[in-house]
Design an enzyme around this catalytic site. Structure first.
Site, PDB file in Angstrom:
ATOM      1  N   ASP A   1       3.684 -15.116  12.726  1.00  0.00           N
ATOM      2  CA  ASP A   1       2.372 -14.786  11.848  1.00  0.00           C
ATOM      3  C   ASP A   1       1.786 -14.068  12.203  1.00  0.00           C
ATOM      4  O   ASP A   1       0.763 -13.942  12.995  1.00  0.00           O
ATOM      5  CB  ASP A   1       2.154 -16.157  12.897  1.00  0.00           C
ATOM      6  CG  ASP A   1       1.005 -17.220  12.419  1.00  0.00           C
ATOM      7  OD1 ASP A   1       0.157 -16.475  11.859  1.00  0.00           O
ATOM      8  OD2 ASP A   1       0.362 -18.010  13.214  1.00  0.00           O
TER       9      ASP A   1
ATOM     10  N   HIS B   1      -2.157  10.077  -0.024  1.00  0.00           N
ATOM     11  CA  HIS B   1      -1.996   8.837  -0.764  1.00  0.00           C
ATOM     12  C   HIS B   1      -2.375   8.046  -2.411  1.00  0.00           C
ATOM     13  O   HIS B   1      -1.498   7.761  -3.206  1.00  0.00           O
ATOM     14  CB  HIS B   1      -3.116   7.617  -0.388  1.00  0.00           C
ATOM     15  CG  HIS B   1      -4.093   6.752  -0.611  1.00  0.00           C
ATOM     16  ND1 HIS B   1      -3.016   5.447  -0.070  1.00  0.00           N
ATOM     17  CD2 HIS B   1      -4.370   5.701  -1.742  1.00  0.00           C
ATOM     18  CE1 HIS B   1      -3.359   4.047  -0.111  1.00  0.00           C
ATOM     19  NE2 HIS B   1      -3.941   4.541  -1.616  1.00  0.00           N
TER      20      HIS B   1
ATOM     21  N   GLU C   1       0.353  -1.109   0.081  1.00  0.00           N
ATOM     22  CA  GLU C   1       0.028   0.052   0.126  1.00  0.00           C
ATOM     23  C   GLU C   1       0.905   1.563  -0.333  1.00  0.00           C
ATOM     24  O   GLU C   1       1.787   1.411   1.049  1.00  0.00           O
ATOM     25  CB  GLU C   1      -0.830  -0.429   1.267  1.00  0.00           C
ATOM     26  CG  GLU C   1      -1.834   1.451   1.146  1.00  0.00           C
ATOM     27  CD  GLU C   1      -3.050   0.969   2.598  1.00  0.00           C
ATOM     28  OE1 GLU C   1      -3.556   2.237   3.058  1.00  0.00           O
ATOM     29  OE2 GLU C   1      -3.219   0.035   2.560  1.00  0.00           O
TER      30      GLU C   1
ATOM     31  N   LYS D   1      -7.548  -0.727  11.464  1.00  0.00           N
ATOM     32  CA  LYS D   1      -6.909  -1.798  10.398  1.00  0.00           C
ATOM     33  C   LYS D   1      -5.456  -0.273   9.786  1.00  0.00           C
ATOM     34  O   LYS D   1      -4.622  -1.076   9.345  1.00  0.00           O
ATOM     35  CB  LYS D   1      -7.351  -1.290   9.199  1.00  0.00           C
ATOM     36  CG  LYS D   1      -7.611  -1.679   7.441  1.00  0.00           C
ATOM     37  CD  LYS D   1      -6.508  -1.133   6.751  1.00  0.00           C
ATOM     38  CE  LYS D   1      -5.654  -1.386   6.084  1.00  0.00           C
ATOM     39  NZ  LYS D   1      -5.280  -0.330   4.747  1.00  0.00           N
TER      40      LYS D   1
END
Length: 415
Positions: free
Chosen positions: A273, A371, A80, A257
């Site tokens: 993990d 972004h 991202e 998130k």
């Protein structure tokens, strides 16, 4: 280690970036060459079944981090745009006030043995009587942990009500040292199952660790400079954005998130993990019975933002993927972490930094401006721009405020 505050790191070419990382982390020439290829197919074929190739993701370096007084270059694997840059800017804002203070608790991981058909009243007493044998049997699974004074510490019982009736759950609490712990805890659960069956008169069915490691927590806090956030007006909006995430589940999910953008990017780079980490984090966010923000934010008397993040964090610097993935081992070396606890401190600090960056962007110019400016390079490449053309096309689209495949093709076609 040298300073992690490297001016204009993003402007330097790849060779210079690698040179600086080598210098900071003390990498050998052989280790630095790993950055060119990742892992071979032979290595991938040993790691998973039915392998047909490898799948590469970008590996970036976040700068400016100081964690517990130690300068850290933070490796991040993420596709991202803007995440690495945002984390670096956030760390710079925290660096002014001493950087991140972080702590990891003892590496305790629970193992669970589900028992069916036991007499609930007698089973608990049977487990208490057999607890020493259970612990000894578990600890016989790992001579390494025993030699280090670690291993299974405690055995407890509890009853779980279900739609099909009550079930007995036997839980081992294991100190796994610098490992993530899944393999050793699972082995212990399977090894003690016969002892538990004799002690309870029931059948041991599920024998596996729990990834919800509420006794293996990592916490980071920092003071982020208010002027770098944008001043009192922006700081106030950031606090209100946090308050919304605290009380509205729809905002909280996206808010967390953003935390995971930082945590999982570093976890991916260091061979952890990430699915277990993320599952535990979201469960922890709902531990009160209501899903809420993982972070907490307030404003101090000088107008700075004070933030903290606490979450379960099971990571390892030995065993697992870190034992077979050379680039994961290299990334751990880049962080300078000498233990799983130190690595957890870096990861949780990256999560807090990324949350600050997301709150600031949302409260100022909006999340899309920065972004999309970085995403413009992907748009240009997808439209067919050559490597020599990408930066020019991306800069032109950003300047015009029209970042789209159509505009990229128009610029490529020329007047």
């Amino acid at each position: 280690m040298s300073s992690s505050a490297i001016p204009d790191f993003f402007k330097k070419d790849r060779a210079e970036r690698i040179r600086l990382v080598k210098e900071h982390a003390g990498l050998t020439e052989e280790e630095a060459r790993l950055l060119d290829g990742g892992i071979s197919f032979a290595e991938a074929d040993r790691m998973v079944e039915n392998a047909i190739g490898t799948f590469a993701l970008p590996l970036g370096i976040a700068t400016n981090f100081a964690v517990n007084g130690r300068d850290v270059l933070v490796p991040m694997v993420i596709e991202e745009p803007s995440v690495v840059a945002a984390a670096s800017r956030a760390a710079k804002a925290a660096r002014i006030h001493g950087g991140f203070t972080a702590k990891a608790t003892d590496p305790l991981v629970p193992g669970q043995i589900q028992v069916l058909g036991a007499d609930m009243g007698r089973a608990a007493e049977g487990i208490r009587a057999a607890s020493r044998e259970i612990l000894d049997t578990a600890n016989a699974c790992s001579s390494t942990l025993s030699k280090m004074g670690r291993g299974a510490r405690e055995v407890t019982t509890r009853e779980v009500g279900t739609d099909t009736g009550p079930m007995l759950l036997i839980e081992l609490l294991v100190d796994v040292g610098d490992a993530m712990g899944a393999n050793v805890v699972n082995s212990m659960c399977e090894a003690v199952a016969p002892v538990i069956e004799r002690a309870t008169g029931g059948e041991a069915v599920l024998r596996i660790l729990s990834n919800y490691t509420t006794q293996r927590l990592a916490r980071a806090s920092a003071v982020f400079d208010g002027s770098m956030a944008g001043g009192p007006g922006i700081v106030g909006k950031m606090i209100s954005a946090y308050q919304l995430a605290r009380y509205d589940v729809y905002r909280a999910v996206t808010h967390n998130k953003g935390v995971m953008n930082g945590c999982i990017a570093v976890s991916g780079a260091t061979g952890q993990d990430s699915r277990a980490i993320e599952a535990a984090a979201h469960a922890y966010a709902a531990r009160s019975g209501r899903y809420t923000s993982l972070t907490e934010w307030s404003q101090d008397s000088q107008g700075n933002l004070v933030g903290s993040l606490e979450m379960p964090l099971s990571v390892g610097t030995v065993g697992g993927v870190t034992a077979v993935h050379p680039l994961a081992r290299l990334c751990i070396k880049m962080t300078g972490a000498s233990s799983a606890g130190e690595l957890a401190c870096v990861i949780v600090s990256a999560g807090l930094a990324q949350n600050f960056a997301a709150l600031r962007a949302l409260s100022a110019e909006g999340i899309q401006k920065g972004h999309m400016r970085l995403h413009a390079r992907n748009v240009a490449a997808a439209a067919g721009a050559t490597p020599d053309q990408i930066d020019g096309i991306a800069a032109k689209m950003a300047e015009e405020g029209d970042i789209s495949p159509r505009r990229a093709r128009e610029l490529l076609d020329g007047p």
